[in-house]
Design a protein around this motif. Structure first.
Motif, PDB file in Angstrom:
ATOM      1  N   ILE A   1       0.831  -1.199   0.000  1.00 54.38           N
ATOM      2  CA  ILE A   1       0.000   0.000   0.000  1.00 54.38           C
ATOM      3  C   ILE A   1       0.867   1.251   0.000  1.00 54.38           C
ATOM      4  CG2 ILE A   1      -1.927  -1.074   1.187  1.00 54.38           C
ATOM      5  CD1 ILE A   1      -0.890   0.398   3.756  1.00 54.38           C
ATOM      6  N   ARG A   2       0.225   2.376  -0.278  1.00 60.57           N
ATOM      7  CA  ARG A   2       0.861   3.684  -0.128  1.00 60.57           C
ATOM      8  C   ARG A   2      -0.028   4.551   0.755  1.00 60.57           C
ATOM      9  NH1 ARG A   2       5.194   5.191  -3.045  1.00 60.57           N
ATOM     10  NH2 ARG A   2       5.892   3.765  -4.675  1.00 60.57           N
ATOM     11  N   VAL A   3       0.618   5.317   1.624  1.00 58.11           N
ATOM     12  CA  VAL A   3      -0.094   6.236   2.521  1.00 58.11           C
ATOM     13  C   VAL A   3       0.234   7.653   2.102  1.00 58.11           C
ATOM     14  CG1 VAL A   3      -0.397   7.000   4.897  1.00 58.11           C
ATOM     15  CG2 VAL A   3      -0.033   4.570   4.407  1.00 58.11           C
ATOM     16  N   ARG A   4      -0.821   8.451   1.822  1.00 64.93           N
ATOM     17  CA  ARG A   4      -0.629   9.842   1.397  1.00 64.93           C
ATOM     18  C   ARG A   4      -1.452  10.773   2.275  1.00 64.93           C
ATOM     19  NH1 ARG A   4      -2.353   7.956  -3.966  1.00 64.93           N
ATOM     20  NH2 ARG A   4      -0.563   7.122  -5.106  1.00 64.93           N
ATOM     21  N   GLU A   5      -0.918  11.977   2.485  1.00 63.00           N
ATOM     22  CA  GLU A   5      -1.656  13.061   3.147  1.00 63.00           C
ATOM     23  C   GLU A   5      -2.331  12.593   4.437  1.00 63.00           C
ATOM     24  OE1 GLU A   5      -1.372  16.039   2.174  1.00 63.00           O
ATOM     25  OE2 GLU A   5      -0.477  15.732   0.196  1.00 63.00           O
ATOM     26  N   ALA A   6      -1.532  12.006   5.330  1.00 61.18           N
ATOM     27  CA  ALA A   6      -2.042  11.528   6.617  1.00 61.18           C
ATOM     28  C   ALA A   6      -1.567  12.474   7.722  1.00 61.18           C
ATOM     29  CB  ALA A   6      -1.556  10.108   6.887  1.00 61.18           C
ATOM     30  N   PRO A   7      -2.455  13.317   8.267  1.00 64.09           N
ATOM     31  CA  PRO A   7      -2.027  14.311   9.257  1.00 64.09           C
ATOM     32  C   PRO A   7      -1.339  13.707  10.477  1.00 64.09           C
ATOM     33  CG  PRO A   7      -4.244  14.798   8.473  1.00 64.09           C
ATOM     34  CD  PRO A   7      -3.884  13.454   7.924  1.00 64.09           C
ATOM     35  N   ALA A   8      -1.842  12.580  10.990  1.00 63.92           N
ATOM     36  CA  ALA A   8      -1.249  11.980  12.184  1.00 63.92           C
ATOM     37  C   ALA A   8       0.182  11.529  11.904  1.00 63.92           C
ATOM     38  CB  ALA A   8      -2.100  10.804  12.658  1.00 63.92           C
ATOM     39  N   MET A   9       0.389  10.893  10.757  1.00 64.86           N
ATOM     40  CA  MET A   9       1.730  10.446  10.412  1.00 64.86           C
ATOM     41  C   MET A   9       2.642  11.634  10.122  1.00 64.86           C
ATOM     42  SD  MET A   9       2.987   7.619   7.600  1.00 64.86           S
ATOM     43  CE  MET A   9       2.143   6.310   8.481  1.00 64.86           C
ATOM     44  N   ALA A  10       2.091  12.678   9.519  1.00 64.80           N
ATOM     45  CA  ALA A  10       2.883  13.874   9.249  1.00 64.80           C
ATOM     46  C   ALA A  10       3.376  14.505  10.551  1.00 64.80           C
ATOM     47  CB  ALA A  10       2.057  14.876   8.446  1.00 64.80           C
TER      48      ALA A  10
ATOM     49  N   LEU B   1       8.564  13.130   5.069  1.00 65.98           N
ATOM     50  CA  LEU B   1       7.471  14.105   5.008  1.00 65.98           C
ATOM     51  C   LEU B   1       7.172  14.488   3.566  1.00 65.98           C
ATOM     52  CD1 LEU B   1       8.082  16.538   8.004  1.00 65.98           C
ATOM     53  CD2 LEU B   1       5.957  15.327   7.484  1.00 65.98           C
ATOM     54  N   GLU B   2       8.228  14.656   2.769  1.00 65.55           N
ATOM     55  CA  GLU B   2       8.043  14.996   1.354  1.00 65.55           C
ATOM     56  C   GLU B   2       7.366  13.846   0.603  1.00 65.55           C
ATOM     57  OE1 GLU B   2      11.993  15.912   0.123  1.00 65.55           O
ATOM     58  OE2 GLU B   2      11.950  17.964   0.921  1.00 65.55           O
ATOM     59  N   GLN B   3       7.752  12.610   0.912  1.00 67.82           N
ATOM     60  CA  GLN B   3       7.108  11.455   0.286  1.00 67.82           C
ATOM     61  C   GLN B   3       5.630  11.398   0.644  1.00 67.82           C
ATOM     62  OE1 GLN B   3       8.948   7.551   0.548  1.00 67.82           O
ATOM     63  NE2 GLN B   3      10.942   8.489   0.920  1.00 67.82           N
ATOM     64  N   LEU B   4       5.322  11.651   1.917  1.00 67.39           N
ATOM     65  CA  LEU B   4       3.942  11.572   2.396  1.00 67.39           C
ATOM     66  C   LEU B   4       3.048  12.552   1.665  1.00 67.39           C
ATOM     67  CD1 LEU B   4       2.142  10.167   4.564  1.00 67.39           C
ATOM     68  CD2 LEU B   4       2.666  12.096   6.065  1.00 67.39           C
TER      69      LEU B   4
ATOM     70  N   GLY C   1       3.560   9.372  -1.786  1.00 69.12           N
ATOM     71  CA  GLY C   1       3.146   8.557  -0.653  1.00 69.12           C
ATOM     72  C   GLY C   1       4.256   7.659  -0.151  1.00 69.12           C
ATOM     73  N   ILE C   2       4.127   7.200   1.078  1.00 70.53           N
ATOM     74  CA  ILE C   2       5.084   6.275   1.684  1.00 70.53           C
ATOM     75  C   ILE C   2       4.579   4.858   1.458  1.00 70.53           C
ATOM     76  CG2 ILE C   2       6.141   5.518   3.844  1.00 70.53           C
ATOM     77  CD1 ILE C   2       5.940   8.361   4.842  1.00 70.53           C
ATOM     78  N   SER C   3       5.434   4.005   0.934  1.00 68.72           N
ATOM     79  CA  SER C   3       5.018   2.636   0.626  1.00 68.72           C
ATOM     80  C   SER C   3       5.309   1.702   1.800  1.00 68.72           C
ATOM     81  CB  SER C   3       5.724   2.134  -0.631  1.00 68.72           C
ATOM     82  OG  SER C   3       7.123   2.072  -0.425  1.00 68.72           O
ATOM     83  N   PHE C   4       4.377   0.777   2.024  1.00 70.25           N
ATOM     84  CA  PHE C   4       4.540  -0.276   3.019  1.00 70.25           C
ATOM     85  C   PHE C   4       4.288  -1.613   2.344  1.00 70.25           C
ATOM     86  CE2 PHE C   4       3.386   3.405   5.643  1.00 70.25           C
ATOM     87  CZ  PHE C   4       4.372   3.351   6.624  1.00 70.25           C
ATOM     88  N   ALA C   5       5.231  -2.524   2.517  1.00 70.89           N
ATOM     89  CA  ALA C   5       5.091  -3.840   1.902  1.00 70.89           C
ATOM     90  C   ALA C   5       4.111  -4.716   2.676  1.00 70.89           C
ATOM     91  CB  ALA C   5       6.449  -4.526   1.823  1.00 70.89           C
ATOM     92  N   GLU C   6       4.108  -4.586   3.999  1.00 74.52           N
ATOM     93  CA  GLU C   6       3.247  -5.418   4.838  1.00 74.52           C
ATOM     94  C   GLU C   6       2.650  -4.603   5.978  1.00 74.52           C
ATOM     95  OE1 GLU C   6       5.195  -8.841   6.399  1.00 74.52           O
ATOM     96  OE2 GLU C   6       6.065  -9.438   4.479  1.00 74.52           O
ATOM     97  N   VAL C   7       1.365  -4.827   6.219  1.00 73.31           N
ATOM     98  CA  VAL C   7       0.686  -4.264   7.384  1.00 73.31           C
ATOM     99  C   VAL C   7      -0.025  -5.413   8.089  1.00 73.31           C
ATOM    100  CG1 VAL C   7      -1.088  -2.681   8.220  1.00 73.31           C
ATOM    101  CG2 VAL C   7       0.331  -2.034   6.254  1.00 73.31           C
ATOM    102  N   ASP C   8       0.187  -5.547   9.386  1.00 76.29           N
ATOM    103  CA  ASP C   8      -0.442  -6.608  10.168  1.00 76.29           C
ATOM    104  C   ASP C   8      -1.065  -6.005  11.415  1.00 76.29           C
ATOM    105  OD1 ASP C   8       0.442  -9.272   8.844  1.00 76.29           O
ATOM    106  OD2 ASP C   8       2.303  -8.152   9.037  1.00 76.29           O
ATOM    107  N   SER C   9      -2.225  -6.514  11.801  1.00 75.53           N
ATOM    108  CA  SER C   9      -2.861  -6.028  13.020  1.00 75.53           C
ATOM    109  C   SER C   9      -3.696  -7.135  13.657  1.00 75.53           C
ATOM    110  CB  SER C   9      -3.761  -4.823  12.725  1.00 75.53           C
ATOM    111  OG  SER C   9      -4.386  -4.367  13.906  1.00 75.53           O
ATOM    112  N   ILE C  10      -3.525  -7.295  14.963  1.00 78.46           N
ATOM    113  CA  ILE C  10      -4.382  -8.161  15.770  1.00 78.46           C
ATOM    114  C   ILE C  10      -5.174  -7.238  16.684  1.00 78.46           C
ATOM    115  CG2 ILE C  10      -4.429  -9.998  17.510  1.00 78.46           C
ATOM    116  CD1 ILE C  10      -1.742 -10.946  16.387  1.00 78.46           C
TER     117      ILE C  10
END
Length: 212
Positions: free
Chosen positions: A58-67, A79-82, A86-95
């Motif tokens: 996935i890619r994350v763009r324009e996320a105020p919390a992450m910024a 910050l410039e990528q965001l 966007g910032i790319s993530f290969a894997e996201v996991d959540s329990i």
């Protein structure tokens, strides 16, 4: 896919557009693309589910919390990528545990070549407010050597953070001393992760032909 489980229903949701699914929930609006695999298993009282979420590419763009978080640790390049591609993530996991009024993230991580991040905490579904904590590790592709002594999403060098407020008005705190503390010893800078509401007895069945 919906299957019966302990007199209730368990769910498995798969999609080739993770960003679209998350957007439809009204909770996360800054994720684009990716593949999603989500399971929800009934636990405890009616309306409570144990969740397991996996997302790829996935890619994350324009996320105020992450910024705000990246600004707090002065990572200008990210910050410039965001704000751009966007910032790319290969894997996201959540329990996590889903209840009628909140999401309790017991263990979450997102990893990509430029950064890794771990997270746990609580999100209020009605209030839209969150209380999260975790570690952000820049240059994760190099920093991942820390995986030998740290949680997924955390590198050898990382910043403990807390994140409160709403998605539109996040409040970030970063502990600068935590960057000097390797791996599992960072736990001294954070509270224990929240507990969920019970645990599923079994995982939802996986039908041989999805959709039937």
């Amino acid at each position: 896919v919906v299957v019966p489980q302990d007199g209730r229903s368990a769910f498995r949701i798969k999609s080739a557009d993770a960003g679209g699914v998350l957007l439809s929930t009204g909770i996360i609006k800054t994720v684009h693309g990716g593949g999603l695999d989500l399971s929800l298993v009934p636990v405890g009282n009616v309306g409570n589910y144990a969740g397991n979420l996996k997302i790829k590419s996935i890619r994350v763009r324009e996320a105020p919390a992450m910024a705000e978080l990246l600004n707090a640790i002065s990572v200008v390049g990210l910050l410039e990528q965001l704000g751009g591609q966007g910032i790319s993530f290969a894997e996201v996991d959540s329990i996590f545990t889903l209840t009628p009024d909140r999401i309790i993230v017991k263990q979450g991580s997102a990893v990509g070549p430029s950064m890794g991040i771990s997270m746990d905490g609580v999100y209020g579904l009605e209030s839209g407010k969150f209380d999260m904590q975790g570690v952000l590790s820049p240059i994760y592709i190099v920093n991942a050597v820390g995986r030998l002594i740290a949680r997924k999403g955390e590198g050898l060098i990382g910043f403990n953070y807390s994140l409160r407020g709403t998605a539109a008005e996040p409040k970030v705190q970063v502990n600068p001393l935590s960057v000097l503390t390797p791996g599992i010893f960072r736990d001294i800078f954070r509270r224990p992760p929240p507990k969920g509401v019970g645990e599923p007895k079994t995982k939802p069945s996986k039908p041989s032909q999805p959709g039937r």
